[in-house]
Design a protein around this motif. Structure first.
Motif, mmCIF file in Angstrom:
data_model
loop_
_atom_site.group_PDB
_atom_site.id
_atom_site.type_symbol
_atom_site.label_atom_id
_atom_site.label_comp_id
_atom_site.label_asym_id
_atom_site.label_seq_id
_atom_site.Cartn_x
_atom_site.Cartn_y
_atom_site.Cartn_z
ATOM 1 N N THR A 158 -3.900 -2.086 -0.661
ATOM 2 C CA THR A 158 -4.441 -0.871 -0.055
ATOM 3 C C THR A 158 -4.390 -1.038 1.457
ATOM 4 O OG1 THR A 158 -6.690 -1.760 -0.196
ATOM 5 C CG2 THR A 158 -5.950 -0.344 -2.012
ATOM 6 N N ASP A 183 0.810 -1.216 0.000
ATOM 7 C CA ASP A 183 0.000 0.000 0.000
ATOM 8 C C ASP A 183 0.846 1.270 0.000
ATOM 9 O OD1 ASP A 183 0.339 -1.243 2.797
ATOM 10 O OD2 ASP A 183 0.048 0.874 3.239
ATOM 11 N N LEU A 188 -14.046 9.277 -0.410
ATOM 12 C CA LEU A 188 -14.093 8.079 -1.246
ATOM 13 C C LEU A 188 -15.456 7.882 -1.888
ATOM 14 C CD1 LEU A 188 -12.088 5.520 0.965
ATOM 15 C CD2 LEU A 188 -11.251 6.975 -0.886
ATOM 16 N N THR A 230 -7.549 3.321 -1.810
ATOM 17 C CA THR A 230 -8.035 2.442 -2.877
ATOM 18 C C THR A 230 -6.979 2.507 -3.962
ATOM 19 O OG1 THR A 230 -9.196 4.095 -4.230
ATOM 20 C CG2 THR A 230 -10.386 3.205 -2.319
ATOM 21 N N ASN A 231 -7.212 1.887 -5.104
ATOM 22 C CA ASN A 231 -6.198 1.938 -6.154
ATOM 23 C C ASN A 231 -6.128 3.294 -6.855
ATOM 24 O OD1 ASN A 231 -8.486 1.887 -7.760
ATOM 25 N ND2 ASN A 231 -8.002 -0.056 -8.762
#
Length: 340
Positions: free
Chosen positions: A149, A42, A274, A69-70
């Motif tokens: 992550t 991560d 997010l 997150t990615n």
């Protein structure tokens, strides 16, 4: 109480005609041992990169971060600020990449540009306020394939000196001893009242750690580790509990060798970012990059191809870190190394 918190700033100069701009700054993780992004998939690094305009870039990352997150990166707000305002150039010319060895940068890493930045309006890039709300989130233009992550804690049961914690970051093992490796070091939790007795003005949203009891060279964090994580080993699962914010003037000294922004205080805000329910504080685009480069870099450069005073000031801010103590540094221009 610490007599001074530390933040290193680097001022540099070299010819624009040189093929590469590179800067080295110290120090970083104290008493670190080598680790990798395989162990910590991560973890990412924030680099300064202007190569598509004039082949100039930073030789070391200026901050660390982790992947929520990615496509969303968690880091410290002070990494994108310079004093009372955002550092627009650092945001426009930032790239995010992943590497265990920064000598692989810039040729063997495929980074991604940021698109959006989120931070608290109450954040103040100020020692007097101990960098309250030192947290930021960066949305990338496209996913970054890091392979992992972060795991966030679901409660604060980690607040115990019987628990195990590890901080990681790129950089030096001691002041002025440069390394490009990703390093880790173990640290111990310090309760809030004890930490507050040493760090006057400590905020409830901050969490403190110690690296030992020796007069100097205790385990700890230092300049280039800003924005990176400290992990709690929760029965074999590493959970990020904090973001590297600041430390003592002499890295690794004293009873508190690192103060971090505590993630559990920002769970709702992180989720809102997010979920897309919060508007970004700043949006970066190719058009903004080109306009900034033409207006603030090309026009401000002095004659003869050298970097102008404005750019020097900007780079001073971009490559500045949490630590206030000035460190020696080197810059490489056209293959030559100079000490400043």
């Amino acid at each position: 109480m610490f007599s001074k918190w530390i933040r290193i700033a680097l001022c540099c100069c070299c010819l624009l005609s040189s093929p590469v701009f590179s800067s080295d700054v110290s120090p970083y993780i104290v008493n670190g041992t080598e680790t990798s992004v395989v162990t910590h998939p991560d973890f990412v690094s924030l680099f300064y990169d202007r190569t598509e305009y004039d082949r100039m870039y930073g030789g070391h990352s200026f901050c660390g971060g982790t992947m929520l997150t990615n496509q969303y990166v968690l880091t410290a707000a002070h990494c994108i600020f310079s004093g009372d305002s955002i550092n627009e150039e650092s945001m426009l010319f930032m790239t995010v990449g992943q590497t265990s060895d920064e000598t692989d940068w810039i040729y063997n890493i495929i980074p991604v540009r940021p698109a959006e930045f989120y931070y608290f309006s109450s954040f103040s890039d100020s020692e007097s306020d101990l960098w309250k709300d030192d947290i930021a989130i960066i949305k990338l233009t496209s996913p970054l394939n890091t392979g992992g992550t972060i795991n966030r804690p679901t409660n604060e049961s980690y607040r115990s000196n019987s628990e195990s914690f590890t901080a990681i970051g790129h950089g030096n093992t001691t002041t002025n001893t440069i390394t490009y490796k990703l390093l880790k070091t173990s640290m111990d939790y310090v309760d809030q009242s004890t930490c507050a007795s040493v760090t006057s003005g400590l905020h409830d949203s901050q969490i403190c750690f110690s690296g030992g009891s020796a007069p100097t060279m205790n385990n700890g964090i230092c300049a280039g580790d800003s924005g990176g994580p400290i992990y709690w080993n929760d029965s074999g699962t590493l959970r990020q509990v904090g973001i590297t914010s600041f430390g003592p003037t002499v890295c690794g000294s004293g009873s508190i060798t690192g103060v971090f922004t505590e993630l559990t205080n920002y769970d709702t805000w992180i989720d809102q970012v997010l979920d897309g329910t919060l508007a970004p504080n700043y949006i970066a685009t190719d058009a903004k990059r080109l306009a900034y480069y033409q207006t603030n870099i090309l026009r401000s450069s002095s004659g003869g191809g050298s970097i102008g005073w404005y750019l020097l000031g900007v780079l001073f801010g971009i490559l500045g870190y949490r630590w206030k103590e000035r460190a020696s540094a080197t810059i490489r221009c056209d293959g030559h190394t100079h000490h400043i």
